[in-house]
Design an enzyme around this catalytic site. Structure first.
Site, PDB file in Angstrom:
ATOM      1  CG  ASP A 297      -2.201   0.833   0.930  1.00 38.73           C
ATOM      2  OD1 ASP A 297      -2.144   1.723   0.054  1.00 38.73           O
ATOM      3  OD2 ASP A 297      -3.234   0.625   1.588  1.00 38.73           O
ATOM      4  CD1 TRP A 298       0.975   7.017   0.308  1.00 41.30           C
ATOM      5  CD2 TRP A 298       0.339   6.824  -1.839  1.00 41.30           C
ATOM      6  NE1 TRP A 298       1.273   8.193  -0.326  1.00 41.30           N
ATOM      7  CE2 TRP A 298       0.888   8.106  -1.642  1.00 41.30           C
ATOM      8  CE3 TRP A 298      -0.127   6.475  -3.112  1.00 41.30           C
ATOM      9  CZ2 TRP A 298       0.964   9.043  -2.677  1.00 41.30           C
ATOM     10  CZ3 TRP A 298      -0.047   7.407  -4.128  1.00 41.30           C
ATOM     11  CH2 TRP A 298       0.506   8.676  -3.916  1.00 41.30           C
TER      12      TRP A 298
END
Ligand code: BGC
Length: 741
Positions: A297-298
């Site tokens: 994820d980011w």
């Protein structure tokens, strides 16, 4: 992604071109360029030609931060410091021309010509926005959802994107958590069904053909169990619950062929999900059989340090890659630290190669080497096709959940509805109808509730008053709202949340109608006019204090581009509501987490509150229709079965109403006792069908022990316990049967 100065930009491009010129390959003969060769062979051929820098490029995902059509910026973001193209770019807007220009650099000017995989969050529609996943799940119509995802895939591809970070298949049982809206709610089977539908919709049904777009199951794993419903937080999930509740929707998506998975932000039992080798490698690959690639994820790799798990960023890169994160989303740590980790022997070369191999394989399967460019079609043909808008409308119609309909106030009779008040801050709100993660959906394309009803009731006297804002304390509009109600025969009162009150990092500590909306509802109810309460939200809302006064209440969620058309059809009876709750609606926030598939308590009445009811306001599966459906008793083909046997449960359902209507039969199983204590009941099968007035239809559930009675232990080994079970249809009586030894 690290920020870069213009000089670095120039350096990046010139280096890339230099490399390109110096090492030009004869592309005609290369195995990896030959589509007739097996994918595995092409991958190995390409891998052995790659330099370390080229490999690290593939492991990196950058983001196009520029909102202008500035190619230089995209080039900067699309190349690593050593001038090689990145493996993937996140692109926010549909700009196929710019994508092609960037892709041309990667494909035609880089040494090996490896195409970039362009990604974006297309969550419930690209340009044509259909209801949020939570809303869509209430339709219990995964086939229609598959069609919606296929439509989204077509628009996504036309916009220059090959990969969506969807579906989110995190089972969500805490209404405070903002990301419930992105999931199919609290139930395991429903999340499995919507996971499969989304993967098939995005990736198509032909594993031998290039995928329309690539799907990404997220967030692996347990993200929905965030403590106190707060985002990015710690989760504590027992291995048993992980196996029974949180993993199955991922397993279903993996089996449906999902090519990518996103590792989550949450710390799971002390090991962050993006640094968790047990979940990402042992479980995801070993147990679930996943063979695609994992993207973090980011900045989740960098977060390993913030989570007090990695010593520093280099350590974070080492841990994440070792755990099984193949692609590093936007924080650039793999490019920065893997060379030193490799040189010091902390990261084996084989780990880097394996991650590259997985990414390349997906690119081949996506058909990117053969078709790296987006076909440039006329703008008007890309988005907003009438058939797509129609599908978005139908999905919305099926997602509304009629919670209450006292004395049959709904449907409104269009011929008799002469004076209608449409009140509330959501009545004419375009943005809120789109929900969070609204892709490229444009507010100007939204049909609001007011606009939809106005169009459907051309000769009705319609009074519109906003009453108040969604948030804030201002009550100045109340008088106008009350006057509009007083001058009308019926009131449609549109309240709820705005689009940003749910979604990522949008948790709530209360679940009440925000601002002064409850007071507005009370003021309108005090007029004594019949009130239809429409609640637009990204989560269950507590409406205890106004529930009694409203004659009709409908959860309309965030219905998307065609909100108003769909609502007019349902409110005026052209379509009977058929949605059922995919998530329990509590009476108060103190009951949360509240969900139907809970384990049994020790004493009768366990779980009592001294100051409130323990019962939900509206349970999972609740949803009324304009028709009445009469259920027969469930009949079983036998009352005993063997482990390899099968019995069939049948229920006859009759539409006692005067109009055709759809009904979903929810089949639940309960087990008397298990080697691990069993939930009170579990949804194991559902079927939706339209019944003509007076029609009786038989709904069937063929119970197979291996599929329906077995459950996994904490290692994922599935087995069914012999003993007593029962099956019920909807809220009907349970009918017992025995699984023999
Ligand atoms: C979200 C993901 C999303 C990613 C890329 C993250 O913050 O958690 O769901 O796909 O950003 O936009």
């Amino acid at each position: 992604m690290t920020s870069r100065t213009p000089s670095r930009l120039t350096l990046g491009i010139s280096l890339m071109l230099l490399v390109s010129a110096a090492h030009a390959e004869s592309s005609a003969v290369a195995t990896y360029r030959d589509p007739s060769k097996p994918v595995a062979e092409r991958v190995e051929d390409l891998l052995k030609r790659m330099t370390l820098q080229e490999k690290l490029g593939q492991l990196s995902q950058s983001v196009d931060k520029d909102s202008n059509d500035n190619l230089n910026n995209v080039i900067t973001e699309g190349t690593t410091d050593s001038g090689v193209a990145v493996g993937s770019m996140i692109v926010g807007k549909p700009r196929p021309e710019q994508r092609n220009a960037m892709q041309r650099i990667a494909v035609e000017q880089s040494r090996l010509g490896i195409p970039i995989l362009f990604g974006n969050d297309i969550i419930h529609g690209a340009s044509t926005i259909y209801p949020t996943t939570l809303a869509s799940a209430c339709s219990f119509n995964p086939e229609m959802f598959r069609q919606c995802c296929a439509m989204a895939a077509r628009e996504t591809k036309a916009g220059g994107i090959d990969w969506t970070f969807s579906p989110m298949v995190d089972v969500s049982r805490d209404a405070r958590w903002g990301r419930n809206v992105e999931s199919a709610g609290e139930d395991v089977l429903l999340n499995e069904a919507f996971s499969i539908a989304a993967v098939r919709g995005y990736q198509g049904d032909r594993p031998d053909a290039p995928r329309p777009i690539v799907a990404c199951l997220k967030h692996f794993v347990g993200y929905g169990a965030s403590e106190a419903g707060r985002d990015y937080c710690f989760t504590e999930i027992s291995p048993q619950t992980l196996a029974e509740v949180y993993l199955p929707p991922f397993e279903a998506g993996v089996k449906a062929g999902a090519l990518t998975v996103m590792s989550a932000f949450n710390d799971l039992n002390g090991v962050p999900a993006s640094g968790n080798r047990y979940t990402l490698t042992d479980i995801l690959r070993g147990r679930l059989g996943f063979s695609g690639f994992v993207v973090s994820d980011w900045k989740a790799v960098a977060h390993l340090e913030a989570q007090a798990f990695a010593k520093d960023h280099a350590d974070a890169a080492r841990l994440a890659l070792h755990a099984g994160v193949d692609m590093d989303m936007v924080d650039g740590l793999y490019v920065k630290h893997l060379p030193e980790l490799l040189a010091s022997g902390k990261t084996p070369a084989a780990e880097i190669d394996e991650a590259v191999r997985r990414i390349l394989r997906v690119k081949f399967l996506a058909g990117l080497f053969e078709k790296p460019y987006t076909e440039i079609t006329p703008v008007e043909s890309r988005f907003g096709r009438p058939e797509d808008l129609m599908l978005a409308r139908k999905m919305a119609e099926e997602s509304f959940v009629l919670l209450k309909n006292k004395d049959g106030l709904l449907p409104l009779d269009a011929a008799k509805t002469k004076r209608l008040a449409i009140i509330g801050p959501l009545a004419d709100d375009r943005r809120s109808m789109l929900g969070s993660w609204a892709g490229w959906g444009r507010e100007e394309d939204v049909v609001t509730i007011l606009a939809g009803l106005r169009a459907a009731l051309p000769s009705c006297e319609i009074r519109h008053a906003k009453g108040c804002e969604i948030k804030g304390e201002n009550r100045k509009g109340f008088d106008e709202a009350v006057a509009a109600a007083n001058a009308s025969d019926v009131v449609v009162l549109c309240v709820g949340e705005d689009a940003k009150m749910s979604g990522e990092n949008a948790s709530r500590a209360t679940l009440d109608l925000p601002g002064v909306q409850e007071d507005l509802v009370r003021a309108v109810l005090a007029t004594g006019k019949p009130v239809v309460l429409l609640i637009s939200s990204g989560r269950p809302i507590t409406i205890e204090c106004v529930e009694g006064g409203a004659r009709a209440i409908m959860a309309v969620w965030q219905p998307g581009s065609r909100a108003g058309d769909a609502l007019a059809n349902v409110l005026l009876g052209a379509v009977s509501p058929s949605g059922k709750l995919a998530m329990t609606w509590p009476r108060s926030v103190g009951q949360v987490p509240i969900y139907y598939a809970k384990r049994q308590g020790a004493r009768p009445g366990s779980g009592r509150y001294v100051d409130a009811s323990s019962e939900p306001r509206y349970p999972f599966g609740h949803g009324l229709s304009y028709s009445t459906f009469e259920y027969s008793k469930v009949r079983l083909s036998a009352d005993r079965l063997k482990k390899d046997g099968k019995i069939e449960a049948v229920v006859s359902v009759t539409n006692r109403g005067a109009k055709p209507a759809k009904e979903t039969v929810l089949w639940y199983l309960s087990q008397k006792a298990g080697r691990v204590s069993r939930p009170m009941k579990q949804l194991k099968h559902f079927e939706k069908a339209e019944l003509a007035p007076g029609e009786t239809r038989e709904f069937r559930f063929a119970i197979e022990p291996a599929r329906d009675l077995a459950y996994p232990d904490e290692r994922g080994v599935r087995a069914a316990d012999p003993g007593l079970f029962s099956v019920r249809a909807g809220t009907g009586e349970p009918v017992p049967f025995t699984l023999e030894d």
